[in-house]
Scaffold this motif. Structure first.
Motif, PDB file in Angstrom:
ATOM      1  N   TYR A 157       0.838  -1.201   0.000  1.00  0.00           N
ATOM      2  CA  TYR A 157       0.000   0.000   0.000  1.00  0.00           C
ATOM      3  C   TYR A 157       0.870   1.246   0.000  1.00  0.00           C
ATOM      4  CZ  TYR A 157      -2.989  -3.763   1.503  1.00  0.00           C
ATOM      5  OH  TYR A 157      -3.649  -4.966   1.578  1.00  0.00           O
ATOM      6  N   SER A 158       0.451   2.229  -0.779  1.00  0.00           N
ATOM      7  CA  SER A 158       1.204   3.480  -0.862  1.00  0.00           C
ATOM      8  C   SER A 158       0.980   4.358   0.366  1.00  0.00           C
ATOM      9  CB  SER A 158       0.828   4.236  -2.138  1.00  0.00           C
ATOM     10  OG  SER A 158      -0.564   4.509  -2.157  1.00  0.00           O
ATOM     11  N   SER A 159      -0.126   4.154   1.077  1.00  0.00           N
ATOM     12  CA  SER A 159      -0.400   4.916   2.300  1.00  0.00           C
ATOM     13  C   SER A 159      -1.394   4.144   3.153  1.00  0.00           C
ATOM     14  CB  SER A 159      -0.956   6.305   1.964  1.00  0.00           C
ATOM     15  OG  SER A 159      -2.294   6.194   1.507  1.00  0.00           O
ATOM     16  N   ASP A 160      -1.577   4.586   4.392  1.00  0.00           N
ATOM     17  CA  ASP A 160      -2.550   3.959   5.286  1.00  0.00           C
ATOM     18  C   ASP A 160      -3.986   4.212   4.836  1.00  0.00           C
ATOM     19  OD1 ASP A 160      -0.595   2.871   6.876  1.00  0.00           O
ATOM     20  OD2 ASP A 160      -0.592   4.542   8.314  1.00  0.00           O
ATOM     21  N   ALA A 161      -4.182   5.188   3.947  1.00  0.00           N
ATOM     22  CA  ALA A 161      -5.524   5.512   3.468  1.00  0.00           C
ATOM     23  C   ALA A 161      -6.036   4.485   2.453  1.00  0.00           C
ATOM     24  CB  ALA A 161      -5.532   6.901   2.832  1.00  0.00           C
ATOM     25  N   VAL A 162      -5.139   3.693   1.882  1.00  0.00           N
ATOM     26  CA  VAL A 162      -5.542   2.683   0.895  1.00  0.00           C
ATOM     27  C   VAL A 162      -6.185   1.517   1.645  1.00  0.00           C
ATOM     28  CG1 VAL A 162      -4.739   1.095  -0.897  1.00  0.00           C
ATOM     29  CG2 VAL A 162      -3.682   3.348  -0.662  1.00  0.00           C
ATOM     30  N   PRO A 163      -7.413   1.116   1.255  1.00  0.00           N
ATOM     31  CA  PRO A 163      -8.084   0.016   1.967  1.00  0.00           C
ATOM     32  C   PRO A 163      -7.310  -1.302   1.814  1.00  0.00           C
ATOM     33  CG  PRO A 163      -9.459   0.844   0.152  1.00  0.00           C
ATOM     34  CD  PRO A 163      -8.219   1.665   0.184  1.00  0.00           C
ATOM     35  N   SER A 164      -7.378  -2.139   2.860  1.00  0.00           N
ATOM     36  CA  SER A 164      -6.597  -3.373   2.857  1.00  0.00           C
ATOM     37  C   SER A 164      -7.083  -4.386   1.821  1.00  0.00           C
ATOM     38  CB  SER A 164      -6.582  -4.006   4.247  1.00  0.00           C
ATOM     39  OG  SER A 164      -7.891  -4.351   4.624  1.00  0.00           O
ATOM     40  N   CYS A 165      -8.237  -4.169   1.252  1.00  0.00           N
ATOM     41  CA  CYS A 165      -8.725  -5.073   0.207  1.00  0.00           C
ATOM     42  C   CYS A 165      -8.015  -4.860  -1.121  1.00  0.00           C
ATOM     43  CB  CYS A 165     -10.220  -4.880  -0.025  1.00  0.00           C
ATOM     44  SG  CYS A 165     -10.621  -3.290  -0.803  1.00  0.00           S
ATOM     45  N   CYS A 166      -7.421  -3.678  -1.280  1.00  0.00           N
ATOM     46  CA  CYS A 166      -6.986  -3.275  -2.613  1.00  0.00           C
ATOM     47  C   CYS A 166      -5.559  -2.731  -2.627  1.00  0.00           C
ATOM     48  CB  CYS A 166      -7.926  -2.201  -3.145  1.00  0.00           C
ATOM     49  SG  CYS A 166      -9.671  -2.641  -2.939  1.00  0.00           S
ATOM     50  N   PRO A 167      -4.540  -3.594  -2.515  1.00  0.00           N
ATOM     51  CA  PRO A 167      -3.167  -3.084  -2.560  1.00  0.00           C
ATOM     52  C   PRO A 167      -2.914  -2.345  -3.865  1.00  0.00           C
ATOM     53  CG  PRO A 167      -3.207  -5.478  -2.742  1.00  0.00           C
ATOM     54  CD  PRO A 167      -4.598  -5.043  -2.477  1.00  0.00           C
ATOM     55  N   ASP A 168      -2.125  -1.265  -3.783  1.00  0.00           N
ATOM     56  CA  ASP A 168      -1.880  -0.462  -4.979  1.00  0.00           C
ATOM     57  C   ASP A 168      -0.403  -0.433  -5.401  1.00  0.00           C
ATOM     58  OD1 ASP A 168      -1.100   1.064  -2.809  1.00  0.00           O
ATOM     59  OD2 ASP A 168      -1.831   2.944  -3.644  1.00  0.00           O
ATOM     60  N   LEU A 169       0.456  -1.205  -4.707  1.00  0.00           N
ATOM     61  CA  LEU A 169       1.869  -1.285  -5.082  1.00  0.00           C
ATOM     62  C   LEU A 169       2.271  -2.733  -5.306  1.00  0.00           C
ATOM     63  CD1 LEU A 169       3.614   1.195  -2.616  1.00  0.00           C
ATOM     64  CD2 LEU A 169       3.052   1.569  -5.020  1.00  0.00           C
ATOM     65  N   ARG A 170       3.111  -2.957  -6.298  1.00  0.00           N
ATOM     66  CA  ARG A 170       3.642  -4.284  -6.600  1.00  0.00           C
ATOM     67  C   ARG A 170       5.166  -4.173  -6.608  1.00  0.00           C
ATOM     68  NH1 ARG A 170       1.598  -8.679  -9.808  1.00  0.00           N
ATOM     69  NH2 ARG A 170      -0.262  -7.418 -10.010  1.00  0.00           N
ATOM     70  N   THR A 171       5.836  -4.958  -5.750  1.00  0.00           N
ATOM     71  CA  THR A 171       7.287  -4.904  -5.644  1.00  0.00           C
ATOM     72  C   THR A 171       7.877  -6.303  -5.767  1.00  0.00           C
ATOM     73  OG1 THR A 171       7.062  -3.077  -4.077  1.00  0.00           O
ATOM     74  CG2 THR A 171       9.210  -4.144  -4.202  1.00  0.00           C
ATOM     75  N   PRO A 172       8.725  -6.552  -6.765  1.00  0.00           N
ATOM     76  CA  PRO A 172       9.420  -7.835  -6.825  1.00  0.00           C
ATOM     77  C   PRO A 172      10.545  -7.853  -5.785  1.00  0.00           C
ATOM     78  CG  PRO A 172      10.040  -6.484  -8.693  1.00  0.00           C
ATOM     79  CD  PRO A 172       9.015  -5.713  -7.919  1.00  0.00           C
ATOM     80  N   ALA A 173      10.780  -9.013  -5.183  1.00  0.00           N
ATOM     81  CA  ALA A 173      11.834  -9.127  -4.168  1.00  0.00           C
ATOM     82  C   ALA A 173      12.491 -10.494  -4.277  1.00  0.00           C
ATOM     83  CB  ALA A 173      11.254  -8.920  -2.773  1.00  0.00           C
ATOM     84  N   ALA A 174      13.751 -10.549  -3.857  1.00  0.00           N
ATOM     85  CA  ALA A 174      14.498 -11.811  -3.825  1.00  0.00           C
ATOM     86  C   ALA A 174      15.367 -11.811  -2.580  1.00  0.00           C
ATOM     87  CB  ALA A 174      15.350 -11.949  -5.080  1.00  0.00           C
ATOM     88  N   TRP A 175      15.508 -12.981  -1.965  1.00  0.00           N
ATOM     89  CA  TRP A 175      16.345 -13.141  -0.782  1.00  0.00           C
ATOM     90  C   TRP A 175      17.347 -14.256  -1.039  1.00  0.00           C
ATOM     91  CZ3 TRP A 175      11.125 -12.517  -0.747  1.00  0.00           C
ATOM     92  CH2 TRP A 175      10.611 -11.431  -0.030  1.00  0.00           C
ATOM     93  N   ARG A 176      18.574 -14.020  -0.613  1.00  0.00           N
ATOM     94  CA  ARG A 176      19.627 -15.025  -0.778  1.00  0.00           C
ATOM     95  C   ARG A 176      20.507 -15.016   0.470  1.00  0.00           C
ATOM     96  NH1 ARG A 176      21.464 -18.225  -4.846  1.00  0.00           N
ATOM     97  NH2 ARG A 176      23.672 -18.661  -4.905  1.00  0.00           N
ATOM     98  N   TRP A 177      20.923 -16.197   0.902  1.00  0.00           N
ATOM     99  CA  TRP A 177      21.777 -16.354   2.073  1.00  0.00           C
ATOM    100  C   TRP A 177      23.196 -15.931   1.720  1.00  0.00           C
ATOM    101  CZ3 TRP A 177      21.210 -16.886   7.060  1.00  0.00           C
ATOM    102  CH2 TRP A 177      22.254 -17.366   7.844  1.00  0.00           C
ATOM    103  N   ASN A 178      23.814 -15.059   2.539  1.00  0.00           N
ATOM    104  CA  ASN A 178      25.178 -14.601   2.240  1.00  0.00           C
ATOM    105  C   ASN A 178      26.217 -15.229   3.165  1.00  0.00           C
ATOM    106  OD1 ASN A 178      24.937 -13.293   4.690  1.00  0.00           O
ATOM    107  ND2 ASN A 178      25.509 -11.282   3.912  1.00  0.00           N
TER     108      ASN A 178
END
Length: 193
Positions: A157-178
């Motif tokens: 969510y871009s802000s707390d004003a965005v309802p929890s039913c409708c996320p408005d941000l999409r972020t790809p992420a990856a995790w790797r052990w170092n």
């Protein structure tokens, strides 16, 4: 009926010799398949080379049943939405990564992403790392574990004003052990949905 301009071909009519040849070929395949059999099954575990060059017996990945996830769900229970297993740290023993959320009757509960392992003594599964905290209000999609890397798309969510039913941000992420911690990288930046 008009006669064909092309002469009849011998192979277009079946004769008893054709049936004999077909029956002989089928009998040969059946006889050969009875001689060639797969190897017998064994209960021995396969072995895999560990990071230090030694050979370790392949262990079963840790399960999620009975694990106490660090998730506050109140009167409802925690639900494992997705999970994947693989050797994340190269020690020859698989870890399990679980996407977990509260079993809320309504709305979109946020996900937590946890890494589970077993001790070298083969004890019960336990949480050893948290990749996504539920307090971040993220929903996990496109979750995979491949080549010692955990990847996911995080909906937020871009802000707390965005309802929890409708996320408005999409972020790809990856995790790797170092070698000492899971490092997060973002293959591409966040963008609006």
């Amino acid at each position: 009926m008009q006669p064909s301009a092309v002469p009849e071909l011998a192979h277009t009519r079946t004769r008893p010799i054709h049936w004999v040849a077909t029956a002989t070929a089928v009998a040969g395949v059946v006889a050969l398949s009875s001689l060639v059999r797969p190897g017998s099954a064994t209960a021995a575990q396969p072995t895999t080379p560990a990071r230090d060059g030694t050979t370790a017996t392949a262990a079963a990945p840790p399960g999620t049943t009975g694990v106490d996830f660090p998730l506050e769900c109140g009167p409802v229970k925690a639900v494992v939405a997705r999970k994947a297993s693989g050797d994340l740290d190269g020690d020859g023993r698989p870890e399990t990564v679980a996407v977990v959320h509260c079993d809320a009757p309504m709305g979109t509960p946020p996900d937590g992403v946890y890494v589970l392992t077993r001790g070298a003594d083969g004890g019960g599964p336990r949480v050893v790392a948290t990749l996504v905290e539920p307090r971040q209000r993220l929903t996990v999609t496109d979750f995979t574990l491949r080549a010692r890397t955990v990847t996911a798309t995080l909906l937020g969510y871009s802000s707390d004003a965005v309802p929890s039913c409708c996320p408005d941000l999409r972020t790809p992420a990856a995790w790797r052990w170092n070698g000492s911690a899971f490092l997060r990288s973002a293959p591409a930046g966040a963008h609006s949905i």
